[in-house]
Design a protein around this motif. Structure first.
Motif, PDB file in Angstrom:
ATOM      1  N   ASN A  90       0.861  -1.179   0.000  1.00  0.00           N
ATOM      2  CA  ASN A  90       0.000   0.000   0.000  1.00  0.00           C
ATOM      3  C   ASN A  90       0.899   1.230   0.000  1.00  0.00           C
ATOM      4  O   ASN A  90       1.546   1.535   0.996  1.00  0.00           O
ATOM      5  N   ARG A  91       0.925   1.960  -1.109  1.00  0.00           N
ATOM      6  CA  ARG A  91       1.913   3.023  -1.244  1.00  0.00           C
ATOM      7  C   ARG A  91       1.681   4.185  -0.286  1.00  0.00           C
ATOM      8  O   ARG A  91       2.610   4.921   0.033  1.00  0.00           O
ATOM      9  N   GLU A  92       0.441   4.349   0.203  1.00  0.00           N
ATOM     10  CA  GLU A  92       0.171   5.497   1.059  1.00  0.00           C
ATOM     11  C   GLU A  92       0.912   5.422   2.395  1.00  0.00           C
ATOM     12  O   GLU A  92       1.011   6.416   3.108  1.00  0.00           O
ATOM     13  N   ILE A  93       1.477   4.243   2.730  1.00  0.00           N
ATOM     14  CA  ILE A  93       2.189   4.127   3.994  1.00  0.00           C
ATOM     15  C   ILE A  93       3.543   4.831   3.950  1.00  0.00           C
ATOM     16  O   ILE A  93       4.243   4.870   4.967  1.00  0.00           O
ATOM     17  N   PHE A  94       3.944   5.386   2.799  1.00  0.00           N
ATOM     18  CA  PHE A  94       5.199   6.130   2.747  1.00  0.00           C
ATOM     19  C   PHE A  94       5.214   7.229   3.810  1.00  0.00           C
ATOM     20  O   PHE A  94       6.254   7.494   4.432  1.00  0.00           O
ATOM     21  N   LEU A  95       4.060   7.864   4.025  1.00  0.00           N
ATOM     22  CA  LEU A  95       4.003   8.952   4.997  1.00  0.00           C
ATOM     23  C   LEU A  95       4.189   8.409   6.406  1.00  0.00           C
ATOM     24  O   LEU A  95       4.868   9.022   7.243  1.00  0.00           O
ATOM     25  N   ARG A  96       3.592   7.252   6.692  1.00  0.00           N
ATOM     26  CA  ARG A  96       3.792   6.608   7.989  1.00  0.00           C
ATOM     27  C   ARG A  96       5.274   6.352   8.239  1.00  0.00           C
ATOM     28  O   ARG A  96       5.792   6.605   9.330  1.00  0.00           O
ATOM     29  N   GLU A  97       5.982   5.852   7.229  1.00  0.00           N
ATOM     30  CA  GLU A  97       7.387   5.510   7.390  1.00  0.00           C
ATOM     31  C   GLU A  97       8.246   6.747   7.628  1.00  0.00           C
ATOM     32  O   GLU A  97       9.139   6.751   8.488  1.00  0.00           O
ATOM     33  N   HIS A 119      -5.915  12.746   6.990  1.00  0.00           N
ATOM     34  CA  HIS A 119      -6.502  11.411   7.093  1.00  0.00           C
ATOM     35  C   HIS A 119      -5.418  10.348   7.272  1.00  0.00           C
ATOM     36  O   HIS A 119      -5.548   9.446   8.118  1.00  0.00           O
ATOM     37  N   LEU A 120      -4.340  10.433   6.501  1.00  0.00           N
ATOM     38  CA  LEU A 120      -3.261   9.448   6.601  1.00  0.00           C
ATOM     39  C   LEU A 120      -2.569   9.536   7.958  1.00  0.00           C
ATOM     40  O   LEU A 120      -2.205   8.515   8.547  1.00  0.00           O
ATOM     41  N   ILE A 121      -2.391  10.751   8.445  1.00  0.00           N
ATOM     42  CA  ILE A 121      -1.759  10.923   9.763  1.00  0.00           C
ATOM     43  C   ILE A 121      -2.645  10.323  10.851  1.00  0.00           C
ATOM     44  O   ILE A 121      -2.168   9.612  11.737  1.00  0.00           O
ATOM     45  N   LYS A 122      -3.958  10.588  10.791  1.00  0.00           N
ATOM     46  CA  LYS A 122      -4.870  10.051  11.795  1.00  0.00           C
ATOM     47  C   LYS A 122      -4.940   8.528  11.711  1.00  0.00           C
ATOM     48  O   LYS A 122      -5.094   7.847  12.727  1.00  0.00           O
ATOM     49  N   THR A 123      -4.828   7.998  10.498  1.00  0.00           N
ATOM     50  CA  THR A 123      -4.928   6.553  10.316  1.00  0.00           C
ATOM     51  C   THR A 123      -3.698   5.833  10.822  1.00  0.00           C
ATOM     52  O   THR A 123      -3.794   4.843  11.561  1.00  0.00           O
ATOM     53  N   TYR A 124      -2.523   6.291  10.436  1.00  0.00           N
ATOM     54  CA  TYR A 124      -1.295   5.535  10.690  1.00  0.00           C
ATOM     55  C   TYR A 124      -0.424   6.094  11.813  1.00  0.00           C
ATOM     56  O   TYR A 124       0.313   5.336  12.450  1.00  0.00           O
ATOM     57  N   VAL A 141      -1.535  27.193  12.045  1.00  0.00           N
ATOM     58  CA  VAL A 141      -0.821  25.943  12.314  1.00  0.00           C
ATOM     59  C   VAL A 141      -1.572  25.162  13.387  1.00  0.00           C
ATOM     60  O   VAL A 141      -1.902  25.703  14.448  1.00  0.00           O
ATOM     61  N   GLU A 142      -1.833  23.875  13.086  1.00  0.00           N
ATOM     62  CA  GLU A 142      -2.557  23.018  14.026  1.00  0.00           C
ATOM     63  C   GLU A 142      -1.826  21.706  14.220  1.00  0.00           C
ATOM     64  O   GLU A 142      -1.166  21.202  13.307  1.00  0.00           O
ATOM     65  N   THR A 143      -1.955  21.157  15.406  1.00  0.00           N
ATOM     66  CA  THR A 143      -1.483  19.789  15.663  1.00  0.00           C
ATOM     67  C   THR A 143      -2.582  18.831  15.227  1.00  0.00           C
ATOM     68  O   THR A 143      -3.725  18.951  15.671  1.00  0.00           O
ATOM     69  N   VAL A 144      -2.246  17.879  14.361  1.00  0.00           N
ATOM     70  CA  VAL A 144      -3.281  17.028  13.761  1.00  0.00           C
ATOM     71  C   VAL A 144      -3.300  15.611  14.326  1.00  0.00           C
ATOM     72  O   VAL A 144      -4.167  14.823  13.959  1.00  0.00           O
ATOM     73  N   ASN A 145      -2.366  15.283  15.208  1.00  0.00           N
ATOM     74  CA  ASN A 145      -2.389  13.936  15.796  1.00  0.00           C
ATOM     75  C   ASN A 145      -2.740  13.999  17.277  1.00  0.00           C
ATOM     76  O   ASN A 145      -2.600  15.032  17.932  1.00  0.00           O
ATOM     77  N   SER A 146      -3.218  12.888  17.811  1.00  0.00           N
ATOM     78  CA  SER A 146      -3.664  12.829  19.205  1.00  0.00           C
ATOM     79  C   SER A 146      -2.495  12.692  20.177  1.00  0.00           C
ATOM     80  O   SER A 146      -2.615  13.042  21.344  1.00  0.00           O
ATOM     81  N   LEU A 159      -3.574  -3.469  15.068  1.00  0.00           N
ATOM     82  CA  LEU A 159      -2.288  -3.764  15.694  1.00  0.00           C
ATOM     83  C   LEU A 159      -1.332  -2.597  15.502  1.00  0.00           C
ATOM     84  O   LEU A 159      -1.075  -2.169  14.380  1.00  0.00           O
ATOM     85  N   TYR A 160      -0.838  -2.092  16.622  1.00  0.00           N
ATOM     86  CA  TYR A 160       0.114  -0.986  16.618  1.00  0.00           C
ATOM     87  C   TYR A 160       1.459  -1.468  17.157  1.00  0.00           C
ATOM     88  O   TYR A 160       1.517  -2.350  18.027  1.00  0.00           O
ATOM     89  N   SER A 161       2.526  -0.875  16.658  1.00  0.00           N
ATOM     90  CA  SER A 161       3.860  -1.077  17.213  1.00  0.00           C
ATOM     91  C   SER A 161       4.353   0.276  17.700  1.00  0.00           C
ATOM     92  O   SER A 161       4.623   1.167  16.894  1.00  0.00           O
ATOM     93  N   SER A 162       4.393   0.433  19.020  1.00  0.00           N
ATOM     94  CA  SER A 162       4.797   1.704  19.628  1.00  0.00           C
ATOM     95  C   SER A 162       4.010   2.877  19.069  1.00  0.00           C
ATOM     96  O   SER A 162       4.555   3.917  18.719  1.00  0.00           O
ATOM     97  N   GLY A 163       2.708   2.711  18.958  1.00  0.00           N
ATOM     98  CA  GLY A 163       1.838   3.794  18.531  1.00  0.00           C
ATOM     99  C   GLY A 163       1.681   3.959  17.041  1.00  0.00           C
ATOM    100  O   GLY A 163       0.916   4.809  16.590  1.00  0.00           O
ATOM    101  N   VAL A 164       2.382   3.139  16.227  1.00  0.00           N
ATOM    102  CA  VAL A 164       2.276   3.233  14.770  1.00  0.00           C
ATOM    103  C   VAL A 164       1.432   2.067  14.259  1.00  0.00           C
ATOM    104  O   VAL A 164       1.700   0.902  14.583  1.00  0.00           O
ATOM    105  N   LEU A 165       0.399   2.367  13.496  1.00  0.00           N
ATOM    106  CA  LEU A 165      -0.494   1.328  12.988  1.00  0.00           C
ATOM    107  C   LEU A 165       0.244   0.410  12.024  1.00  0.00           C
ATOM    108  O   LEU A 165       0.815   0.857  11.029  1.00  0.00           O
ATOM    109  N   ILE A 166       0.234  -0.886  12.329  1.00  0.00           N
ATOM    110  CA  ILE A 166       0.892  -1.885  11.495  1.00  0.00           C
ATOM    111  C   ILE A 166      -0.115  -2.659  10.662  1.00  0.00           C
ATOM    112  O   ILE A 166       0.078  -2.892   9.484  1.00  0.00           O
TER     113      ILE A 166
END
Length: 631
Positions: free
Chosen positions: A24-31, A196-201, A233-238, A308-315
């Motif tokens: 899934n190429r959209e995970i580039f941002l997660r990485e 959306h990608l940040i909130k997801t992954y 400027v806003e913080t977009v992650n929890s 399933l998350y690994s240290s807060g990152v969606l796997i």
């Protein structure tokens, strides 16, 4: 400046990564965000022991900046940065992990301080080439005033040269590919898509991820009032996930609100299960039992699994291996820093870790459901309405492997108490002289209560479990002995509801009427396996029983399954009540009018089918037979 070449094996790996490793190429941002988080972790760790570093360390954060005109996406962090040598070492050789090397170079006795450094292979950075024609890395280390720029267009090589950068940290600048008919890369320049990608992954990366977002506001009054746009400027992650907060810091209302928002359910969950485990595999989990089954729950399209998350990152969005099938209705999140991930961080390498977590989760769910059954019957019965059938499937699946775990969670309707009870509650209420757990299967409780065989159970003062699910017959047979008691269907020959004297009387009558019984069996032909006098009837003239291992309920179950192949059928036994006036009429007809005796025999067989809730072989013929007696 001359372009440097990747090693041959690195070229092959880069090509493999871009085209094969990531599904899934959209995970580039997660990485890339995970790498930025690693850089912040390293700086944070060093600041704990180095006063000079601590003096430089401001508020650690990540900034995402799309530029539609330049067609670039920039990921910036103010972390530890890299020297020219580290650039060469970490980015010039694919699969060289800077994070792993960092872990090996420091004092790892302080495990908690370094536990959040999640980079394992150093390959996530190269996922950027799935969406980019060119990748530029501008970085400045905290230990030098010099900044350097690494640039590459892919497998043809890279350059490293000095550049200007006022602050320490790293900028990763992606020059996105041109859109094609099949692929739109411009979506990664849209703020809403990036959010959306940040909130997801990456929603639970522990540092703020910020973006400059366009907003609107109303200015002026009356006729001069107008709407204007501005940027903020806003913080977009929890940052801190709810499951990492202490139980006493999170209210039940917050848990319910989180479930509804996370899993798109308008109803509150029936149960919320929190787990925090340390040991061979450490993990945290927040699990929910929904109030109702999804519309596709009992179809092959339903997919079980926990996030399933690994240290807060969606796997993984749905890790099926974390849940047994009998608890497939559970939803929730599992987060562990101990998982061994494969090179793409998309799959697990060692499934013994996953098995350890799954076994613990199963025990916890089982414990919570038992606690709910004991302490809040009303809520538990709502749960059973939604998912009791799934528990029953769990009893019969895998050749009964899970029956001992699940039997205490089952509820069945009690004819005597007129409510649902457990098997243990049934056994506790049994009279001393009752040997078996009696049950009967049927379409509804009312139909079961009207069965001819039910009269003797009631006369004995025994309770009867009324089972209305298709799988119930299989469940009772699979359970076998329960707390020293065996379950018996009231339709079985070995139900042992008649006294010994009555049995002897029936056996004598059978011997006296064996020619009549043989005549009826010949009349009905292949429709019946046998015709006999019954030990199960009191006031009714006739009933139908099954022999040979397949019951009528099993027959109905198999008949409802798709496919045109031959379905197993129960061997039918017509049972007659020797004490009923109808049997006397049958004997008189046999003695004086064999044709009338045949008619009576066929009518009794069809009536037995109706009582057993089975279809008539020929409804029109049955009507003709009844009418012939009325003429």
């Amino acid at each position: 400046m001359a372009k440097k070449q990747f090693k041959a094996e690195s070229k092959r790996l880069l090509d493999l990564m871009i085209h094969s490793i990531y599904t899934n190429r959209e995970i580039f941002l997660r990485e890339l965000i995970s790498n930025a988080s690693d850089a912040l972790d390293k700086l944070h760790y060093l600041s704990l022991t180095d006063e000079a570093v601590r003096a430089k360390c401001g508020e650690l954060h990540i900034f995402i900046s799309p530029d539609k005109e330049a067609r670039t996406l920039t990921i910036t962090d103010n972390g530890i940065g890299m020297t020219a040598e580290e650039l060469e070492h970490n980015l010039g050789t694919i699969a060289k992990s800077g994070s792993l090397q960092f872990k090996e170079s420091i004092d790892t006795s302080d495990e908690e301080a370094v536990s959040n450094i999640i980079g394992q292979f150093g390959v996530g950075f190269y996922s950027a080439f799935m969406v980019s024609d060119e990748v530029t890395v501008r970085t400045r280390s905290t230990i030098t005033d010099e900044a350097n720029c690494w640039t590459s267009t892919g497998a043809d090589g890279y350059t490293i040269k000095p550049c200007d950068k006022e602050t320490y940290g790293t900028d990763i600048i992606l020059k996105l590919k041109a859109d094609t008919e099949q692929d739109s890369y411009s979506e990664y320049l849209e703020p809403y898509r990036l959010q959306h990608l940040i909130k997801t992954y990456s929603d639970y990366i522990r540092y703020p991820i910020r973006m400059e977002l366009e907003k609107t506001r109303t200015v002026g009054e009356g006729e001069d009032q107008k709407t204007e746009t501005y940027k903020e400027v806003e913080t977009v992650n929890s940052m801190v996930p709810i499951w990492k907060r202490a139980k006493n810091e999170v209210s039940e209302e917050e848990c319910r609100a989180y479930y509804k928002q996370k899993f798109f359910d308008s109803a509150d969950p029936l149960y919320t299960i929190r787990i925090s485990t340390e040991g061979v595999v450490s993990y945290q989990a927040m699990l929910f039992v929904p109030a109702r089954a999804p519309y596709d729950f009992y179809t092959k399209d339903f997919k079980k699994g926990l996030q399933l998350y690994s240290s807060g990152v969606l796997i993984m969005e749905q890790c099926a291996d974390l849940l047994p099938d009998h608890f497939r209705f559970v939803r929730g999140i599992v987060d562990s820093q101990d998982l061994s991930l494969n090179i793409s961080r998309e799959m697990l390498q060692q499934d013994h870790q996953l098995k350890a977590i799954a076994q613990n989760i199963e025990k916890k769910i089982l414990s919570e459901l038992k606690k709910g059954l004991a302490n809040d019957r009303e809520t538990y019965e709502k749960f059973f309405d939604a998912f009791g059938l799934q528990l029953k499937y769990g009893v019969v699946s895998d050749y009964g492997m899970h029956k001992d775990k699940l039997k205490d969670l089952l509820l069945f309707y009690s004819a005597s108490q007129q409510k649902r009870i457990t098997l243990e509650e049934y056994i506790t209420a049994m009279p001393e002289d009752q040997k078996y757990i009696y049950y009967a299967c049927g379409e509804t409780v009312q139909k079961i209560g009207a069965l001819p065989q039910a009269e003797l159970v009631k006369d004995k003062g025994y309770d009867m479990l009324c089972l209305t699910d298709e799988v119930d017959e299989f469940v009772m047979q699979m359970l076998g002995e329960i707390s020293g008691k065996t379950a018996r269907s009231i339709k079985d020959d070995n139900a042992e509801l008649q006294s010994d004297d009555t049995k002897e009387k029936i056996e004598t009558a059978a011997e006296e009427n064996k020619e009549l019984l043989a005549f009826l069996k010949e009349t009905l032909g292949e429709r019946v396996h046998d015709v006999k006098l019954s030990q199960k009837l009191k006031s009714h003239p006739v009933c139908l029983s099954a022999t040979g291992g397949i019951t009528f309920e099993m027959e109905k179950y198999f008949a409802a399954m798709p496919g045109n192949e031959m379905k197993p059928k129960a061997q039918r036994v017509l049972e007659l009540n020797a004490e009923h006036p109808v049997f006397e009429a049958l004997k008189r007809a046999y003695a004086s009018d064999r044709e009338r005796a045949k008619t009576l025999g066929e009518i009794l067989y069809d009536q037995a089918l109706l009582i057993a809730d089975l279809p008539l072989d020929d409804p029109a013929h049955y009507t003709e037979l009844v009418c012939s007696l009325m003429q």
